[in-house]
Write a protein that holds these residues in place. Sequence first.
Motif, PDB file in Angstrom:
ATOM      1  N   VAL A   1     -23.692 -10.850 -10.088  1.00 19.55           N
ATOM      2  CA  VAL A   1     -22.366 -10.675  -9.898  1.00 19.55           C
ATOM      3  C   VAL A   1     -22.206  -9.665  -8.745  1.00 19.55           C
ATOM      4  O   VAL A   1     -23.051  -8.655  -8.709  1.00 19.55           O
ATOM      5  CB  VAL A   1     -21.880  -9.578 -11.151  1.00 19.55           C
ATOM      6  N   GLN A   2     -21.339  -9.936  -8.021  1.00 20.17           N
ATOM      7  CA  GLN A   2     -21.052  -9.044  -6.860  1.00 20.17           C
ATOM      8  C   GLN A   2     -19.513  -8.847  -6.701  1.00 20.17           C
ATOM      9  O   GLN A   2     -18.802  -9.870  -6.746  1.00 20.17           O
ATOM     10  CB  GLN A   2     -21.460  -9.667  -5.359  1.00 20.17           C
ATOM     11  N   LEU A   3     -19.238  -7.676  -6.411  1.00 22.73           N
ATOM     12  CA  LEU A   3     -17.740  -7.365  -6.199  1.00 22.73           C
ATOM     13  C   LEU A   3     -17.602  -6.513  -4.672  1.00 22.73           C
ATOM     14  O   LEU A   3     -18.369  -5.536  -4.526  1.00 22.73           O
ATOM     15  CB  LEU A   3     -17.259  -6.078  -7.264  1.00 22.73           C
ATOM     16  N   GLN A   4     -16.731  -7.020  -3.971  1.00 20.47           N
ATOM     17  CA  GLN A   4     -16.498  -6.677  -2.666  1.00 20.47           C
ATOM     18  C   GLN A   4     -15.211  -6.159  -2.238  1.00 20.47           C
ATOM     19  O   GLN A   4     -14.341  -7.128  -2.282  1.00 20.47           O
ATOM     20  CB  GLN A   4     -17.134  -7.679  -1.633  1.00 20.47           C
ATOM     21  N   ALA A   5     -15.221  -4.812  -2.344  1.00 16.73           N
ATOM     22  CA  ALA A   5     -13.917  -4.200  -1.833  1.00 16.73           C
ATOM     23  C   ALA A   5     -13.745  -4.112  -0.530  1.00 16.73           C
ATOM     24  O   ALA A   5     -14.716  -3.788   0.334  1.00 16.73           O
ATOM     25  CB  ALA A   5     -13.647  -2.853  -2.589  1.00 16.73           C
ATOM     26  N   SER A   6     -12.541  -4.041  -0.151  1.00 14.66           N
ATOM     27  CA  SER A   6     -11.899  -4.089   1.449  1.00 14.66           C
ATOM     28  C   SER A   6     -10.665  -3.670   1.477  1.00 14.66           C
ATOM     29  O   SER A   6     -10.005  -3.487   0.471  1.00 14.66           O
ATOM     30  CB  SER A   6     -12.445  -5.435   2.088  1.00 14.66           C
ATOM     31  N   GLY A   7     -10.168  -2.994   2.433  1.00 20.06           N
ATOM     32  CA  GLY A   7      -8.608  -2.797   2.689  1.00 20.06           C
ATOM     33  C   GLY A   7      -8.544  -1.260   3.022  1.00 20.06           C
ATOM     34  O   GLY A   7      -7.356  -0.898   3.122  1.00 20.06           O
ATOM     35  N   GLY A   8      -9.554  -0.430   2.817  1.00 19.02           N
ATOM     36  CA  GLY A   8      -9.444   1.023   2.859  1.00 19.02           C
ATOM     37  C   GLY A   8      -9.065   1.349   4.376  1.00 19.02           C
ATOM     38  O   GLY A   8      -9.114   0.554   5.416  1.00 19.02           O
ATOM     39  N   GLY A   9      -8.709   2.579   4.637  1.00 24.08           N
ATOM     40  CA  GLY A   9      -8.371   2.819   5.876  1.00 24.08           C
ATOM     41  C   GLY A   9      -7.717   4.597   6.101  1.00 24.08           C
ATOM     42  O   GLY A   9      -7.859   5.183   5.085  1.00 24.08           O
ATOM     43  N   LEU A  10      -7.455   4.936   7.088  1.00 27.48           N
ATOM     44  CA  LEU A  10      -6.897   6.231   7.349  1.00 27.48           C
ATOM     45  C   LEU A  10      -5.338   5.811   7.711  1.00 27.48           C
ATOM     46  O   LEU A  10      -5.046   5.240   8.728  1.00 27.48           O
ATOM     47  CB  LEU A  10      -7.396   6.822   8.605  1.00 27.48           C
ATOM     48  N   VAL A  11      -4.671   6.648   6.846  1.00 28.60           N
ATOM     49  CA  VAL A  11      -3.066   6.472   6.866  1.00 28.60           C
ATOM     50  C   VAL A  11      -2.193   7.664   6.844  1.00 28.60           C
ATOM     51  O   VAL A  11      -2.922   8.698   6.546  1.00 28.60           O
ATOM     52  CB  VAL A  11      -2.641   5.471   5.831  1.00 28.60           C
TER      53      VAL A  11
END
Length: 123
Positions: free
Chosen positions: A1-11
Amino acid sequence: VQLQASGGGLVQAGDSLRLACVASGRTIDLYTMGWFRQAPGMARELVAARLWKSGRLWYADSVKGRFSFSRDNAKNTVYLQMNNLKPEDTAVYYCASAPGYYSGTVSPDYDYWGRGTQVTVSS
């Protein structure tokens, strides 16, 4: 099982971000899926989850009305829409998955974790 998170950043405070977590090896509709966060020096906390056993969405009080959990079963992906971000939302955000027979509201219930994505909110 793999979970790949994305979408973070500096705001900046008041801005929005949408995090995504793509799951492989586990069908998200058959498990509890949650978003956690951990700020420096703080314990990891659950911010939002879809609880498989009840089918309901759960939110931490600190994010109610600002964050929204959603999913796309066809893409096997869950999302966390974060609006009106505040500096105190700064943390590494993780997606995680738990077997449905657990409550899904505490960290030990979760058996698979993604790597995390950094969210930094400046004032």
